[in-house]
Design an enzyme around this catalytic site. Sequence first.
Site, PDB file in Angstrom:
ATOM      1  N   ASP A  86      -1.587  -0.658   5.900  1.00 46.68           N
ATOM      2  CA  ASP A  86      -1.726  -0.359   7.446  1.00 46.68           C
ATOM      3  C   ASP A  86      -3.030   0.280   7.868  1.00 46.68           C
ATOM      4  OD1 ASP A  86      -1.620   2.006   6.196  1.00 46.68           O
ATOM      5  OD2 ASP A  86      -0.876   3.150   7.817  1.00 46.68           O
ATOM      6  N   ASP A 100      -7.014  -1.758   3.786  1.00 50.44           N
ATOM      7  CA  ASP A 100      -6.100  -2.902   3.548  1.00 50.44           C
ATOM      8  C   ASP A 100      -6.437  -4.370   4.138  1.00 50.44           C
ATOM      9  OD1 ASP A 100      -4.592  -1.132   2.067  1.00 50.44           O
ATOM     10  OD2 ASP A 100      -3.635  -0.370   3.886  1.00 50.44           O
ATOM     11  N   ASP A 125       0.827  -1.186  -0.042  1.00 53.27           N
ATOM     12  CA  ASP A 125      -0.074  -0.120   0.091  1.00 53.27           C
ATOM     13  C   ASP A 125       0.974   1.252   0.023  1.00 53.27           C
ATOM     14  OD1 ASP A 125      -2.280   1.692   0.528  1.00 53.27           O
ATOM     15  OD2 ASP A 125      -1.600   1.893   2.469  1.00 53.27           O
TER      16      ASP A 125
END
Length: 802
Positions: free
Chosen positions: A690, A694, A488
């Site tokens: 995080d 996600d 990410d």
Amino acid sequence: MNSQDASGRSLPVLQGPAKHKDPVCGMTVAPEKAAGKVEHAGKAYYFCSKSCAERFSREPQKFLVVPGTGEMKHSPAPAEHGAMQHTGADASRTADEKKVSYTCPMHPQIIQIGPGSCPICGMALEPMDVFAEVEADPEYDSMRLRFWVSAALSLPVLLLSMVGESLGLHLAPQVRNAIEFSLATPVVLWGGWPFFVRFWSSLLNRSPNMFTLIGLGTGAAYLDSVLASFFPQIFPASSRGMDGAAPVYFEAAAVITTLVLLGQVLELRARQRTSGAIRALLNLAPQQAHLLAPDATERDVPLDQVKRGDRLRVRPGERIAVDGTIREGASAVDESMVTGEPMPVEKSTGVRVTGGTLNTSGSFIMEAERIGSETMLAQIVKLVSEAQRSRAPMQRLADRVASYFVPAVIVIAVLAFFGWILFGPEPRFAHALVAAVSVLIIACPCALGLATPMSIMVAVGRGAHAGVLVRNAEALETLAKVDTLVVDKTGTLTEGKPQVGNIVVFEGSDVSREQLLRLVASVERASEHPLAKAIVRAAEDEKLLTQSVEEFRATPGGGAEGKVAGRHLLAGSAKFLKERGVQLPAGKSMGVLAGGAASITVVYAAIDGKPAGAFLLTDKVKSSSAGAIQQLKAEGVRVVMLTGDRAETAQSVASQLQIEEIKAEVRPEGKSEIIKNLKKEGRIVAMAGDGINDAPALAAADVGIAMGTGTDVAIENAGITLVKGDLRGIVRARKLSRATIRNIRQNLGFAFLYNVIGIPVAAGVFYPLFGWLLSPMLASAAMSFSSVSVIANALRLRKASL
């Protein structure tokens, strides 16, 4: 009736009513289908899941007593004979021992209150909870006492039988046998009593294990010697000497028992060291804190008296008591024991600090925010403890082999016995007995069973000290095979602390800049997204008071909406606004700063269905990201950046980090689909993220890696958590994974090789070619050495370079 463990072997269950009630959740559970079973105060309880069993084992009274009445909630049937009871040490237990939950390192589904032996493998159970101070181990104390007494009695037996004639002790066979019988009997029957209890338990539970072999071997040698001493006439004449005496093996039975006891003492002592990582973490927390009272007076209080909101002083050289935020002062804090980073981190007013970390220089006053089991240190200890009891996929091979191993060894021992009887030299019976006993003793499946769990236990503890928290063994094993890493952007590659760089009010909007900021901040205050928090901080910096929001709703990967002062607010991406019927004015698509170190993310705002303005937010790339990405790529890992942000912003970050594959403007559900597609290509995928958005992707990946600075939802869905939230932790985690797999393979290889060589030698296969025979005593020493060597090899992981 029997239940089964993970390897398909039978476990004992209660005989009684067909159904039992789970005391934790109240569900009705059939004993044969129960996921867990715990004994407490002589009674057995069945559970619908392992989590219920663990919760009960920690606080049984909480679930058994009706609050305010003192009456029991449930009345289960008494435990069946032989079912998960303490059998290895002395029967007496203190009340404190009964409150501690114990489990088997090889079979973590076995849980009971108080110490005992595993009904599957016979190994001593170990406590599930590790305390900062070294607790007394009744099993270790018992085995050590039995060993020293047995050693003192076995030595004269060994000397008398082996070198008695050389020492001038010319005794009649009957006298010598009587002396050896007197000395060996307490060794075998008292010193070896735990082994015979476990041997009998293995028969009752139909779960053959190492103690089945030990019980058969020592029992056969001892009983044969007793019969030979007192009833020699029942033995074939060919096996008796000229004086009519039959050979005895008291020295073999006694020395074997002593050597097995020595192996147990060394093994229990080595296993205690695997808890050292958790104990070291627990010792990080100070025992007391400096509490500041409202009148500015200061006093020292025990850590358990600190409450949320208390103000605590932390002096130079002291460890921080709990998690919180600095309110006055500044310092540099050594977080190496939690994050693995050697350099102290500068901390100032408003910055969070972690309990257990070391304040190296200045003094500061902090506000306690997370205490007790809520602190990061407590969560780390819990996670490490649970991970150490998890099972790696590689363990399945060992389990399958072990399930057939003991029966096969017994068959080999029987074949060896009759082979020597039919084809061996005289005295055939004596040779046959020695060969059979040697096969039973040397073939210890304990080394095979310990190979994987010992390595996992040590590796998980080592990872915790390097800032790599492993949730389960499967994630640790799989990480070494990962060939694709999906990352990410926000909070993973970048700092995740965006700041509002500029606010643009669109032409025709009926609000000013300050009004737009206040209204949008009022909506975003209810959101957990980093961009939302940045907008709220910007309003706070300008001393703008936010208002209450109604009908708030957040769309992961899109934006947020709600009503403030009667006006409907939308805040999010251009796509988010467009889906709700808001058309942005032409020419208002925001670009990316050229050549800058920061990317720009745009949050658009609409009021009552009309475009109102845009917030330009900057988020710096982490200084450590580039090096970590390059190192992973050098190891052959394919790196893919996956983000819900705009393509322009994603490209800016990717170009700085030399990431070629980018997938931008992806919704949370789209992230998990992309990962599933990569897996369909045959890729082994790890996902690092995080945020809440996600979580689906972390769950879909072969290995989910969460940043410790991220949300709890992300961490819950990840197999590995990086405490510092730094991609260099992935490099460390892969090193740990590879070292662990290598260590497990070494252990399994040694265990297999040991048995492949040892069993044929013990059976006498090489006697016709080389004249090789193996004494049962040497077989016992080799068996003990195999288990201890596996544990010693696993302990080398504590020094692994990460």
